[in-house]
Design a protein around this motif. Structure first.
Motif, PDB file in Angstrom:
ATOM      1  N   ILE A  20       0.845  -1.194   0.000  1.00 36.34           N
ATOM      2  CA  ILE A  20       0.000   0.000   0.000  1.00 36.34           C
ATOM      3  C   ILE A  20       0.883   1.247   0.000  1.00 36.34           C
ATOM      4  N   ILE A  21       1.940   1.223   0.786  1.00 34.72           N
ATOM      5  CA  ILE A  21       2.836   2.377   0.888  1.00 34.72           C
ATOM      6  C   ILE A  21       3.561   2.623  -0.432  1.00 34.72           C
ATOM      7  N   SER A  22       4.055   1.541  -1.040  1.00 34.85           N
ATOM      8  CA  SER A  22       4.835   1.641  -2.282  1.00 34.85           C
ATOM      9  C   SER A  22       4.504   0.451  -3.177  1.00 34.85           C
ATOM     10  N   PRO A  23       3.592   0.634  -4.136  1.00 34.08           N
ATOM     11  CA  PRO A  23       3.200  -0.479  -4.998  1.00 34.08           C
ATOM     12  C   PRO A  23       4.411  -1.132  -5.678  1.00 34.08           C
ATOM     13  N   GLY A  24       4.440  -2.464  -5.640  1.00 35.35           N
ATOM     14  CA  GLY A  24       5.579  -3.232  -6.139  1.00 35.35           C
ATOM     15  C   GLY A  24       5.918  -3.013  -7.594  1.00 35.35           C
ATOM     16  N   ALA A  29      11.655   1.606 -10.516  1.00 33.95           N
ATOM     17  CA  ALA A  29      11.619   2.965 -11.062  1.00 33.95           C
ATOM     18  C   ALA A  29      12.596   3.862 -10.294  1.00 33.95           C
ATOM     19  N   SER A  30      12.781   5.069 -10.779  1.00 28.48           N
ATOM     20  CA  SER A  30      13.614   6.042 -10.067  1.00 28.48           C
ATOM     21  C   SER A  30      12.953   6.398  -8.742  1.00 28.48           C
ATOM     22  N   TYR A  31      13.730   6.899  -7.806  1.00 28.20           N
ATOM     23  CA  TYR A  31      13.174   7.287  -6.517  1.00 28.20           C
ATOM     24  C   TYR A  31      12.087   8.351  -6.687  1.00 28.20           C
ATOM     25  N   GLU A  32      12.300   9.271  -7.610  1.00 27.85           N
ATOM     26  CA  GLU A  32      11.311  10.316  -7.857  1.00 27.85           C
ATOM     27  C   GLU A  32       9.996   9.704  -8.320  1.00 27.85           C
ATOM     28  N   GLU A  33      10.069   8.713  -9.204  1.00 30.66           N
ATOM     29  CA  GLU A  33       8.858   8.050  -9.707  1.00 30.66           C
ATOM     30  C   GLU A  33       8.192   7.230  -8.604  1.00 30.66           C
ATOM     31  N   ILE A  34       8.975   6.542  -7.805  1.00 33.67           N
ATOM     32  CA  ILE A  34       8.422   5.773  -6.683  1.00 33.67           C
ATOM     33  C   ILE A  34       7.656   6.714  -5.751  1.00 33.67           C
ATOM     34  N   GLY A  35       8.220   7.872  -5.480  1.00 31.64           N
ATOM     35  CA  GLY A  35       7.567   8.847  -4.607  1.00 31.64           C
ATOM     36  C   GLY A  35       6.231   9.327  -5.131  1.00 31.64           C
ATOM     37  N   MET A  39       1.498   5.682  -1.266  1.00 31.92           N
ATOM     38  CA  MET A  39       0.180   5.613  -0.625  1.00 31.92           C
ATOM     39  C   MET A  39      -0.991   5.684  -1.604  1.00 31.92           C
ATOM     40  N   GLU A  40      -0.747   5.545  -2.907  1.00 33.02           N
ATOM     41  CA  GLU A  40      -1.833   5.730  -3.870  1.00 33.02           C
ATOM     42  C   GLU A  40      -2.916   4.657  -3.777  1.00 33.02           C
ATOM     43  N   ARG A  41      -2.589   3.488  -3.253  1.00 33.30           N
ATOM     44  CA  ARG A  41      -3.613   2.445  -3.107  1.00 33.30           C
ATOM     45  C   ARG A  41      -4.575   2.758  -1.968  1.00 33.30           C
ATOM     46  N   ALA A  42      -4.140   3.523  -0.997  1.00 33.35           N
ATOM     47  CA  ALA A  42      -5.017   3.919   0.109  1.00 33.35           C
ATOM     48  C   ALA A  42      -5.643   5.288  -0.130  1.00 33.35           C
ATOM     49  N   TYR A  43      -4.927   6.141  -0.862  1.00 36.25           N
ATOM     50  CA  TYR A  43      -5.388   7.505  -1.109  1.00 36.25           C
ATOM     51  C   TYR A  43      -4.885   7.919  -2.492  1.00 36.25           C
ATOM     52  N   PRO A  44      -5.673   7.650  -3.553  1.00 35.71           N
ATOM     53  CA  PRO A  44      -5.234   8.037  -4.897  1.00 35.71           C
ATOM     54  C   PRO A  44      -4.907   9.529  -4.962  1.00 35.71           C
ATOM     55  N   GLY A  45      -3.754   9.849  -5.526  1.00 33.75           N
ATOM     56  CA  GLY A  45      -3.311  11.234  -5.628  1.00 33.75           C
ATOM     57  C   GLY A  45      -2.649  11.775  -4.378  1.00 33.75           C
ATOM     58  N   PHE A  46      -2.302  10.884  -3.450  1.00 30.49           N
ATOM     59  CA  PHE A  46      -1.705  11.296  -2.182  1.00 30.49           C
ATOM     60  C   PHE A  46      -0.486  12.187  -2.386  1.00 30.49           C
ATOM     61  N   SER A  47       0.442  11.770  -3.238  1.00 28.34           N
ATOM     62  CA  SER A  47       1.700  12.523  -3.375  1.00 28.34           C
ATOM     63  C   SER A  47       1.476  13.914  -3.971  1.00 28.34           C
ATOM     64  N   GLU A  69      13.386  -1.479   1.132  1.00 30.45           N
ATOM     65  CA  GLU A  69      13.387  -0.102   1.632  1.00 30.45           C
ATOM     66  C   GLU A  69      12.650   0.865   0.721  1.00 30.45           C
ATOM     67  N   THR A  70      12.068   0.368  -0.363  1.00 25.06           N
ATOM     68  CA  THR A  70      11.372   1.279  -1.272  1.00 25.06           C
ATOM     69  C   THR A  70      10.151   1.917  -0.622  1.00 25.06           C
ATOM     70  N   ALA A  71       9.562   1.281   0.387  1.00 28.30           N
ATOM     71  CA  ALA A  71       8.410   1.892   1.065  1.00 28.30           C
ATOM     72  C   ALA A  71       8.838   3.193   1.749  1.00 28.30           C
ATOM     73  N   GLN A  72       9.926   3.149   2.469  1.00 28.25           N
ATOM     74  CA  GLN A  72      10.413   4.348   3.148  1.00 28.25           C
ATOM     75  C   GLN A  72      10.894   5.388   2.133  1.00 28.25           C
ATOM     76  N   ILE A  73      11.560   4.923   1.095  1.00 29.42           N
ATOM     77  CA  ILE A  73      12.046   5.832   0.054  1.00 29.42           C
ATOM     78  C   ILE A  73      10.876   6.509  -0.653  1.00 29.42           C
ATOM     79  N   ALA A  74       9.799   5.750  -0.892  1.00 25.88           N
ATOM     80  CA  ALA A  74       8.607   6.337  -1.522  1.00 25.88           C
ATOM     81  C   ALA A  74       8.069   7.480  -0.668  1.00 25.88           C
ATOM     82  N   LEU A  75       7.988   7.268   0.636  1.00 31.97           N
ATOM     83  CA  LEU A  75       7.488   8.314   1.529  1.00 31.97           C
ATOM     84  C   LEU A  75       8.426   9.518   1.557  1.00 31.97           C
TER      85      LEU A  75
END
Length: 164
Positions: A20-24, A29-35, A39-47, A69-75
């Protein structure tokens, strides 16, 4: 990084897992793209909706699932300032420290509401709700852990202490 973070509260429930935090599908992808997909699965458009420094507040067991660690990096790359939760999956919490992402436990997250503006003092473990005027006590990061977070993660911390 400073030992205080300030931002608006974004509320989530229990058992928010790493998918949910960072879709697999964005893991390579690049860190910028991951970011952009945090959270888009819980809140579309969160970022797109958050402001830099805003804080996720969640219930029990935040971050179970993959040890990546991509979940933390996404955040981080979405601009989230930190996470407050009643409890964290252990590997998620360790990975937060590894990448320099603040994570604080607070047993009364229901006292913080969506949109409240808060200041979290990582050194003292206090959470000041500027919206309500209340101050609460969450977990305090031990000095050695706080220094890793303030250095931007374990790699930067080791570079600093080893003089490299």
């Amino acid at each position: 990084m400073e030992s205080q973070i300030r931002g608006k509260v974004w509320k989530f429930g229990d058992d928010i897992n790493t998918d949910i935090i960072s879709p697999g599908e964005y893991m390579d992808a690049s860190y910028e793209e991951i970011g952009k997909h945090a959270m888009e699965r819980a809140y579309p458009g969160f970022s797109d909706a958050i402001e830099k420094g805003d804080i996720i507040v969640a219930g029990e067991n935040f971050g179970p699932g993959s040890s990546r660690e991509t979940a933390q990096i996404a955040l981080l790359y979405a601009g989230v300032g930190g996470v407050i939760a009643k409890s964290f999956a252990r590997i998620f919490f360790r990975n937060c420290i590894n990448v320099g992402f603040p994570a604080v436990t607070f047993s009364e997250t229901e006292k913080l509401n969506q949109g409240d503006e808060i200041i979290v003092d990582l050194q003292n473990g206090t959470i000041e709700n500027l919206t309500t005027g209340q101050t609460y006590h969450g977990s305090r990061l031990p000095d050695h852990v706080l220094s890793i977070v303030e250095d931007g993660g374990l790699r930067n911390h080791l570079k600093r202490i080893l003089g490299k």
